[in-house]
Write an enzyme that holds these catalytic residues in place. Structure first.
Site, short mmCIF file in Angstrom:
data_model
loop_
_atom_site.label_atom_id
_atom_site.label_comp_id
_atom_site.label_asym_id
_atom_site.label_seq_id
_atom_site.Cartn_x
_atom_site.Cartn_y
_atom_site.Cartn_z
N GLU A 162 13.29 -42.33 -19.00
CA GLU A 162 14.54 -41.88 -19.62
C GLU A 162 15.73 -42.41 -18.83
OE1 GLU A 162 13.31 -37.61 -21.52
OE2 GLU A 162 13.83 -37.49 -19.43
N ASP A 196 21.91 -33.71 -18.54
CA ASP A 196 22.34 -35.02 -18.01
C ASP A 196 23.85 -35.31 -18.01
OD1 ASP A 196 19.69 -35.02 -18.73
OD2 ASP A 196 19.76 -36.85 -19.90
C1 FRU Z 1 16.86 -36.47 -19.93
C2 FRU Z 1 16.87 -36.28 -21.44
C3 FRU Z 1 17.28 -37.55 -22.13
C4 FRU Z 1 17.81 -37.06 -23.43
C5 FRU Z 1 18.46 -35.76 -23.05
C6 FRU Z 1 18.38 -34.70 -24.10
O1 FRU Z 1 17.01 -35.29 -19.23
O2 FRU Z 1 15.58 -35.85 -21.86
O3 FRU Z 1 16.25 -38.50 -22.25
O4 FRU Z 1 18.72 -37.95 -24.02
O5 FRU Z 1 17.82 -35.32 -21.87
O6 FRU Z 1 19.16 -33.60 -23.76
#
Ligand code: FRU
Length: 497
Positions: free
Chosen positions: A204, A22
């Site tokens: 998320e 992300d």
């Molecule tokens: C989304 C996610 C978020 C988390 C991160 C962990 O892709 O699952 O929810 O903070 O990636 O790397």
């Protein structure tokens, strides 16, 4: 190396090495767009999360900076956001220098392994040197876990009306909002999401922000919510809601309540490869648009894609608009205008073209199809279809287009090269509905070595997908079906690296 030549993108951000997911903590300050990202520098698969850092003056050329946040005894550093605290409400600023505050999730694997549910909590760090180095707050966490298994990804925005900062948090399959005046003490306000939107997976990376309705003197709030799984073509994807934010609550536009049942068509991107995207902070001035970037992969296969030195790229940064029409509100996304500054003199334009017979538009090295922007208009989308094919010397192909019978768009990477690293990568073509259409259909395609980004109908339907050919694509073909298929305003421009 072969991998660098064949797969390192020409105009999309990738880390020099290691794993990335992300985008995090984006803000704009003093001429630089900052981008942080979920990063595991010591391996090419997901692992103990850090925040990597890169900055850019034009959103195209990125300079990778030293790692911003390292995991520590409280946990991995998961996704989050950052804001510039101009008025020093946090009190972290010194000598009139506004601090930058980062909000992130601590993910504690020890607690998780003990079978506890409260292993994710929200924390802050601040920077006094424009985001280069960070100090973690010594009273973290600032939002403790109330007993919710998935509790993460804080995104902070200023709420003019309520005169406080709002933190949006993903909590299970809902979004929770918290309020604060000093960015350190947070109070629970409300939650949103029951009975509306897609619920096939965990929610998320929320992003709540105000946005002007295009051409009207009206402001709405948009809430982006990523979901995994549940994406329109499978795996992870990002849906959005339009409404108002009043007295600490997100109130969905009444007309959307019915339209947004579990299976709806309010998606930031219908392709398989745009996830966890959020917007930049500190650029909401009159001239500058809301700006978005996403992670150009999908949790179904992100750990398996055929690159070794690094894994994943970001999408092209995109400007967002909220448009209103008879059927309600819709978001549209177009590539950042700074991309035009990177166009070279190499531009080919073609006049009106009949495509009832397959037409080869290009077979030369004059404009590399691995660094190009293609635009065209399909003249009568009510009665004709178009398929655009990229081909290489080893008979691989990537196809995209529009089918007038079903009024749907498609991207087909089933024969685009390496696909067998995951059964979920290319089981079938991806499709997308036409959201706002007229007689003619305008298409913009951004072509890089391993990605295609399609902006249909001025970006009201977007599709982003990645691919891994054994050789670069060198031919561009147009074919059609239906009546009187004609293209116009065809333009192919090289994008400089
Ligand atoms: C989304 C996610 C978020 C988390 C991160 C962990 O892709 O699952 O929810 O903070 O990636 O790397």
């Amino acid at each position: 190396t072969i991998e660098e030549n064949l797969y390192r993108p020409n105009f999309h951000f990738t880390p020099i090495s290691g794993w990335m997911n992300d985008p995090n903590g984006m803000f704009y300050l003093n001429g630089y767009y900052h981008l942080y990202f979920q990063h595991y520098p010591d391996g090419n698969k997901w692992g103990p999360m850090h925040w990597g850092h890169a900055k850019s003056k034009d959103l195209i050329h990125w300079e990778e900076m030293p790692i911003a946040l390292f995991p520590d005894e409280m946990g991995y550093i998961f996704s989050g956001s950052a804001i510039v605290d101009h008025e020093n409400k946090s009190g972290f600023g010194v000598e009139g220098q506004p601090p930058i505050i980062a909000f992130f999730t601590y993910h504690n694997t020890e607690m998780q392994n003990q079978g506890r549910v409260d292993f994710q909590s929200q924390a802050i760090a601040y920077s006094l040197d424009e985001g280069n180095t960070w100090t973690k707050y010594d009273e973290n966490p600032v939002v403790k876990n109330p007993g919710i298994h998935d509790f993460r990804d804080p995104k902070v925005v200023w709420d003019k009306k309520g005169k406080q900062y709002i933190m949006s948090l993903a909590a299970g399959q809902e979004i929770r909002f918290y309020g604060s005046k000093n960015l350190k003490d947070w109070k629970f306000l409300s939650e949103f999401g029951k009975g509306v939107g897609n619920h096939d997976g965990v929610w998320e990376c929320p992003d709540l922000f105000p946005i002007k309705v295009q051409g009207l003197d009206e402001e709405k709030y948009v809430l982006l919510v990523s979901i995994n799984p549940g994406g329109y073509n499978g795996g992870s994807g990002t849906q959005y809601f339009v409404g108002d934010f009043e007295e600490g609550r997100f109130v969905l536009e009444p007309s959307l309540q019915e339209k947004m049942s579990n299976y709806h068509d309010y998606w930031v991107d219908f392709g398989k490869d745009n996830y966890a995207g959020v917007t930049w902070s500190n650029i909401e001035t009159e001239e500058k648009e809301k700006l978005f970037i996403g992670w150009m992969s999908n949790w179904q296969y992100a750990n398996e894609v055929p690159t070794e030195k690094w894994r994943s790229a970001m999408t092209i940064p995109r400007e967002l608009q909220l448009i209103a029409n008879d059927s309600g509100y819709r978001l549209s996304f177009v590539p950042t205008k700074t991309l035009d500054e990177g166009k070279s003199e190499k531009i080919k334009t073609y006049g009106r073209m009949d495509i009832s017979e397959p037409k080869e538009l290009l077979e030369s090295e004059s404009i590399p199809l691995s660094s190009a922007s293609l635009t065209f208009t399909l003249m009568n989308a009510k009665s004709s279809s178009v398929a655009v094919k990229l081909k290489n010397d080893v008979k691989e192909e990537l196809v995209f287009g529009f089918d007038h019978g079903s009024q749907t768009f498609f991207v087909d990477r089933t024969h685009s090269g390496k696909t067998d690293f995951s059964k979920d990568f290319a089981p079938k073509p991806s499709i997308a509905p036409r959201i706002i259409g007229s007689e003619s259909l305008q298409v913009t395609a951004l072509l890089d070595k391993t990605s295609i980004e399609l902006f249909f109908d001025n970006g009201t339907t977007v599709m982003t997908e990645i691919f891994f050919p054994e050789q670069p694509f060198t031919e561009l073909w147009f074919t059609s079906s239906g009546e009187n298929a004609q293209l116009d305003n065809i333009k192919l421009s090289e994008l400089k690296n």
